[in-house]
Design a protein around this motif. Structure first.
Motif, PDB file in Angstrom:
ATOM      1  N   ALA A 521       1.143  -1.455   0.234  1.00  0.00           N
ATOM      2  CA  ALA A 521       0.440   0.088   0.098  1.00  0.00           C
ATOM      3  C   ALA A 521       0.419   1.285   0.005  1.00  0.00           C
ATOM      4  CB  ALA A 521      -0.993  -0.180   1.218  1.00  0.00           C
ATOM      5  N   GLY A 522       2.322   0.793  -0.214  1.00  0.00           N
ATOM      6  CA  GLY A 522       2.676   2.083  -0.640  1.00  0.00           C
ATOM      7  C   GLY A 522       4.786   1.760  -1.326  1.00  0.00           C
ATOM      8  N   ALA A 523       5.082   2.867  -1.132  1.00  0.00           N
ATOM      9  CA  ALA A 523       6.171   3.257  -2.470  1.00  0.00           C
ATOM     10  C   ALA A 523       6.497   1.199  -1.812  1.00  0.00           C
ATOM     11  CB  ALA A 523       7.037   3.885  -2.210  1.00  0.00           C
ATOM     12  N   VAL A 524       7.648   0.910  -2.347  1.00  0.00           N
ATOM     13  CA  VAL A 524       9.047   0.022  -2.002  1.00  0.00           C
ATOM     14  C   VAL A 524      10.317   0.152  -2.087  1.00  0.00           C
ATOM     15  CG1 VAL A 524       9.908  -2.441  -2.818  1.00  0.00           C
ATOM     16  CG2 VAL A 524       7.388  -1.832  -2.981  1.00  0.00           C
ATOM     17  N   TYR A 525      10.686   0.347  -1.066  1.00  0.00           N
ATOM     18  CA  TYR A 525      11.923   0.820  -1.095  1.00  0.00           C
ATOM     19  C   TYR A 525      13.584  -0.203  -1.152  1.00  0.00           C
ATOM     20  CZ  TYR A 525      11.072   6.013  -0.372  1.00  0.00           C
ATOM     21  OH  TYR A 525      10.151   7.256  -0.171  1.00  0.00           O
ATOM     22  N   GLY A 526      13.051  -1.306  -0.835  1.00  0.00           N
ATOM     23  CA  GLY A 526      13.994  -2.401  -0.514  1.00  0.00           C
ATOM     24  C   GLY A 526      13.471  -3.859  -1.532  1.00  0.00           C
ATOM     25  N   LEU A 527      14.213  -4.702  -1.549  1.00  0.00           N
ATOM     26  CA  LEU A 527      13.788  -5.663  -2.102  1.00  0.00           C
ATOM     27  C   LEU A 527      15.902  -6.463  -2.188  1.00  0.00           C
ATOM     28  CD1 LEU A 527      15.057  -5.813  -5.494  1.00  0.00           C
ATOM     29  CD2 LEU A 527      12.584  -4.555  -5.685  1.00  0.00           C
ATOM     30  N   ALA A 528      14.920  -7.827  -2.175  1.00  0.00           N
ATOM     31  CA  ALA A 528      16.042  -8.761  -2.256  1.00  0.00           C
ATOM     32  C   ALA A 528      15.285 -10.109  -2.343  1.00  0.00           C
ATOM     33  CB  ALA A 528      16.687  -9.168  -1.031  1.00  0.00           C
ATOM     34  N   TRP A 529      16.486 -10.776  -3.816  1.00  0.00           N
ATOM     35  CA  TRP A 529      16.255 -12.034  -3.548  1.00  0.00           C
ATOM     36  C   TRP A 529      16.449 -13.308  -2.971  1.00  0.00           C
ATOM     37  CZ3 TRP A 529      13.785 -13.869  -8.622  1.00  0.00           C
ATOM     38  CH2 TRP A 529      13.675 -12.763  -9.793  1.00  0.00           C
ATOM     39  N   SER A 530      15.494 -14.166  -3.145  1.00  0.00           N
ATOM     40  CA  SER A 530      16.282 -15.629  -1.739  1.00  0.00           C
ATOM     41  C   SER A 530      17.689 -16.227  -2.116  1.00  0.00           C
ATOM     42  CB  SER A 530      15.028 -16.407  -2.273  1.00  0.00           C
ATOM     43  OG  SER A 530      14.782 -17.019  -3.014  1.00  0.00           O
ATOM     44  N   PRO A 531      18.609 -17.237  -1.757  1.00  0.00           N
ATOM     45  CA  PRO A 531      19.647 -17.637  -2.172  1.00  0.00           C
ATOM     46  C   PRO A 531      19.245 -18.201  -3.434  1.00  0.00           C
ATOM     47  CG  PRO A 531      19.655 -17.393   0.200  1.00  0.00           C
ATOM     48  CD  PRO A 531      18.379 -16.671  -0.099  1.00  0.00           C
ATOM     49  N   ASP A 532      18.318 -18.813  -3.811  1.00  0.00           N
ATOM     50  CA  ASP A 532      17.864 -19.971  -4.140  1.00  0.00           C
ATOM     51  C   ASP A 532      17.456 -19.556  -6.263  1.00  0.00           C
ATOM     52  OD1 ASP A 532      15.445 -19.619  -3.608  1.00  0.00           O
ATOM     53  OD2 ASP A 532      14.807 -21.232  -2.560  1.00  0.00           O
TER      54      ASP A 532
END
Length: 812
Positions: A521-532
């Motif tokens: 419901a708000g801006a996405v500031y961070g993201l990261a892929w899982s190791p797999d």
């Protein structure tokens, strides 16, 4: 020991430089010459007492005063040395026998001679190094000043820097100049160049000059000259088979010249100056225009009278054949562009311009015309919709005097009285590329067939071959009006993009539609892929983190923070997650059941949280100007990294866990030892806050993003200058490497994510890429003016440059 007689002019140059430094230091005695240099000054001063020497080697007031101060100081120093020597000799005589005294004196003299030789060699080496550094500094200063208005000359100066100890950022300046668009070859003329044309095989160039001559250029040889016109030559062109040249002149004639030699055939009929002439695509006819208000179509074989096209009410300056040869277009001072049937001369269309116009060209498909006019713009007319308003190409600061359409129809050239060339994308996608370097109006333009070269004729008395394309632009994903807060490569090469409140999953290897994850419901500031690579974690200003299963299952929502989230990080085993929040905490979560495992507290908002490669520690960064290292099991604080002067915007581990990289609002990135907390290196160069940093998987390279709109690529040991990647128009929020370390993805406030693949930088000034980029060598007079060197030194440097570029290949 014989004293060296100083040469006049080199000494004078050194004296002037030293006097300037002395004056700048407030006449500090420490800046006065000593030892051999002072003795050399005294000898030179003595020689200059002769009236003829004083007239030949004039000095300013600063130089006179500096020289006097040096000689006076030398006299005082010598007097002191004489007094000391007398005292030593007296003491030695009192305590030693004559024979011992002589032996000791001989030994002392030998040692002194050895020391003086070593000192002289050291002084000479230091003087050489200082002179080299001064020459390099002058070249860099001149190149920086020229970078925007003449990148070619800037590059030509940078590649002549003298190693070792090259100036900082020389490679970035060289690459910026290279990517600014270069002229490869300069064909000098004694008068204005009115027009220039490629031969059909593009191995030769013909030029038309204001000096009444046509010239034919091939490689570096002197041009062949075609003389016969009695006034300026307006245009020149080749027949399609390359056997004939056609020239139009203000002497009211058109001339056909056999390229292999022989007398020209003269076409007469125009009553006033002829302004242009061109062969039809099949080579059987010519079109000419004139101040007599007419367009004429001539049979090349000389049979029959020309077809005269009337309709213009003022001078007609240019005409061009349609690609199929069935139509003609003409334009001129009467502010109209007219389209005619090439067979019978019937008018087919008339476009009323706002001002008089100078030149035109057809699109390769014959569907449009581009016209350069006196209103500082070019117009593109759609022949299928003559009533529609034209598309304007505006931006020049003077009349548009030359236009040309690329063979593939994707780009349009305009050349102007403002001395610039602009390369416009036909569809209006983005601003034009501006080519700078001419010093007078650009009066003609032509593309090579492959679109990689441009031929320009200019009133600066030159024709130049340009290479407009430098480093290829990166691929980009655009979301106009949105701010891209994050982008990261997954293990399989896909890229996750934080696009406001959703996440786009982009596969750069495919052209298919992107996957989109919605729910925040708000801006996405961070993201990261899982190791797999099977899951994606996101952090949002809605105070939640989400873990997305890319197989399609509903995401797990992690709630507990009391303010926005800016960062997420996976544990190496993929079973836990760290989140960073504006509520001044980082939190650790068990992803099996969503339990909160630990709360790590800072004094201000926390920007990032990341697990160490071995999973034993957590690294956090904060607005409190510190990064902290915590134990991952109990959340115990183990280390605080302080040294940044402003907020720490991000922190990340090296792949081996032996170093930490932090980035800060203080415009630096810093490397740390995670065990001792020692600062290992500071990466300086950004001119805005450094928003993120990322390591290649092998730990050899670091990429940083910044509010200065750039991405920089650094050797991970902190040595050397970074490669600077430019192209974003606003703050670059994040940067990330692909798994192979060959590509970088960046996300920006400008609404774009860019994929950078050309990551090669320059490591030495003799790199063949620099010397093959342009054959231009700065001429002697301009070197003297730019670098303040003697004409002899300028001539020697130019000769060395010409010798080097001759190895790069043919001129045309």
């Amino acid at each position: 020991m014989a004293r060296r007689e100083p040469a006049g002019r080199p000494f004078l140059a050194r004296l002037r430089a030293a006097a300037q430094q002395w004056r700048a230091s407030g006449r500090a005695e420490g800046t006065l010459w000593r030892e051999d240099a002072a003795e050399e000054a005294r000898v030179w001063s003595g020689r200059r007492r002769a009236p003829e020497a004083a007239a030949r080697l004039p000095l300013g007031a600063d130089e006179e005063q500096y020289l006097a101060a040096v000689v006076a100081r030398l006299g005082r120093a010598e007097a002191r040395r004489r007094r000391r020597l007398f005292a030593v000799i007296t003491a030695l005589v009192a305590v030693a026998a004559v024979v011992s005294w002589l032996a000791l004196r001989a030994r002392a003299e030998a040692l002194r001679a050895h020391d003086e030789t070593a000192r002289a060699e050291a002084l000479a080496a230091r003087a050489d190094a200082e002179a080299r550094q001064a020459r390099n500094a002058t070249r860099m200063a001149a190149a920086r000043e020229l970078e925007l208005r003449d990148p070619t000359t800037a590059l030509a100066l940078v590649r002549e820097l003298e190693p070792p100890d090259l100036p900082r950022e020389w490679a970035d300046l060289a690459l910026r100049a290279r990517d600014g668009g270069l002229y490869v070859t300069v064909l000098p003329h004694p008068a204005r160049v009115q027009h220039a044309a490629f031969a059909p095989d593009e191995r030769s160039v013909a030029t038309a000059g204001e000096d009444h001559l046509v010239r034919l250029w091939h490689d570096d040889r002197e041009p062949r000259v075609f003389a016969g016109h009695r006034a300026k030559v307006s245009t020149v062109g080749f027949s399609p088979d390359g056997r004939l040249l056609v020239s139009a002149s203000a002497d009211r004639t058109v001339r056909l010249w056999p390229v292999d030699g022989g007398e020209p055939r003269v076409l007469r009929g125009h009553d006033r100056a002829v302004t242009s002439a061109a062969f039809s695509p099949d080579g059987r006819r010519l079109v000419s225009t004139s101040f007599d208000h007419t367009v004429r179509v001539w049979p090349v074989d000389g049979g029959g009278e020309p077809l005269v096209l009337r309709g213009h009410s003022d001078a007609v300056l240019f005409a061009a054949w349609s690609p199929d040869g069935r139509r003609l277009a003409s334009t001129g001072y009467d502010a109209t562009t007219r389209v005619w049937s090439a067979e019978g001369g019937a008018p087919l269309a008339t476009f009323v311009e706002e001002h008089g116009c100078y030149a035109l060209d057809w699109s390769p498909d014959g569907a449009a015309l581009v016209v350069g006019c006196n209103d500082d713009a070019a117009q593109i007319h759609d022949l299928a919709r003559p009533e529609a308003p034209p598309r304007r190409l505006a931006g020049h600061d003077g009349p548009v005097m030359a236009v040309a359409w690329s063979r593939d129809g994707r780009r349009v050239l305009t050349g102007s009285y403002d001395a610039t060339i602009r390369v416009w994308p036909r569809g209006g996608d983005g601003p034009p590329q501006v080519l700078r370097g001419h010093e007078g109006a650009v009066h003609s333009l032509a593309w090579s067939r492959d679109g990689r070269r441009i031929l320009a004729g200019s009133w600066d008395r030159s024709a130049r071959v340009w290479r407009p394309e430098g480093r290829p632009p990166p691929r980009a994903v655009h979301a106009p009006g949105e701010s891209m807060h994050g982008a990261a490569f997954g293990p399989d090469g896909r890229v996750a993009i934080a696009e406001h409140d959703r996440v786009r999953v982009w596969d750069p290897s495919r052209d298919g539609p992107d996957g989109v994850l919605r729910g925040h419901a708000g801006a996405v500031y961070g993201l990261a892929w899982s190791p797999d690579g099977r899951r994606l974690a996101t952090a949002s200003t809605d105070a939640t983190a989400r873990v997305w299963d890319l197989g399609g299952r509903e995401p797990r929502v992690l709630q507990g923070h009391g303010d926005w989230l800016a960062g997420v990080g996976w544990s190496p085993d993929g079973r836990r997650l760290a989140t960073a929040s504006g509520d001044r905490t980082a939190r650790l979560w068990d992803l099996a059941d969503g339990r909160e495992l630990a709360v790590l507290r800072h004094d201000e908002a926390v920007n990032t949280a990341e697990w160490s490669p071995d999973g034993a520690r957590i690294l956090t960064s904060s607005l409190d100007k510190a990064a902290r290292v915590w134990g991952s099991e109990r959340g115990d604080l183990q280390l605080v990294l302080r040294g940044h002067h402003e907020s720490v915007l991000a922190a990340t581990w090296s792949p081996d866990g032996l170093r930490i990289l932090t980035t800060s609002e203080d415009m630096t990135a810093r490397l740390w030892d995670p065990d001792s907390g020692a600062e290992l290196a500071v990466l300086r160069g950004h001119v805005g806050g450094v928003t993120r940093g990322a390591w290649t998987r092998d730990g050899r390279w670091i990429a940083t993003s910044s509010k200065d709109r750039t991405v920089r690529v650094w050797p991970a040991d902190g040595a050397g200058d970074p490669l600077v990647l430019r192209g974003h128009d606003a703050t670059v929020n994040t940067v990330h490497w692909d798994p192979g370390g060959r590509r970088i993805v960046s996300a920006s406030h400008d609404g774009s994510v860019r994929l950078w693949t050309d990551l090669e930088t320059l490591t030495r000034v003799d790199d063949p890429e620099l010397w093959s980029a342009t054959r231009h060598c700065v001429d002697v007079d301009r070197r003297v003016a730019l670098l303040n060197v003697a004409p002899e030194a300028a001539a020697a440097a130019r000769a060395a440059c010409l010798e080097r570029v001759a190895l790069a290949g043919p001129a045309l």
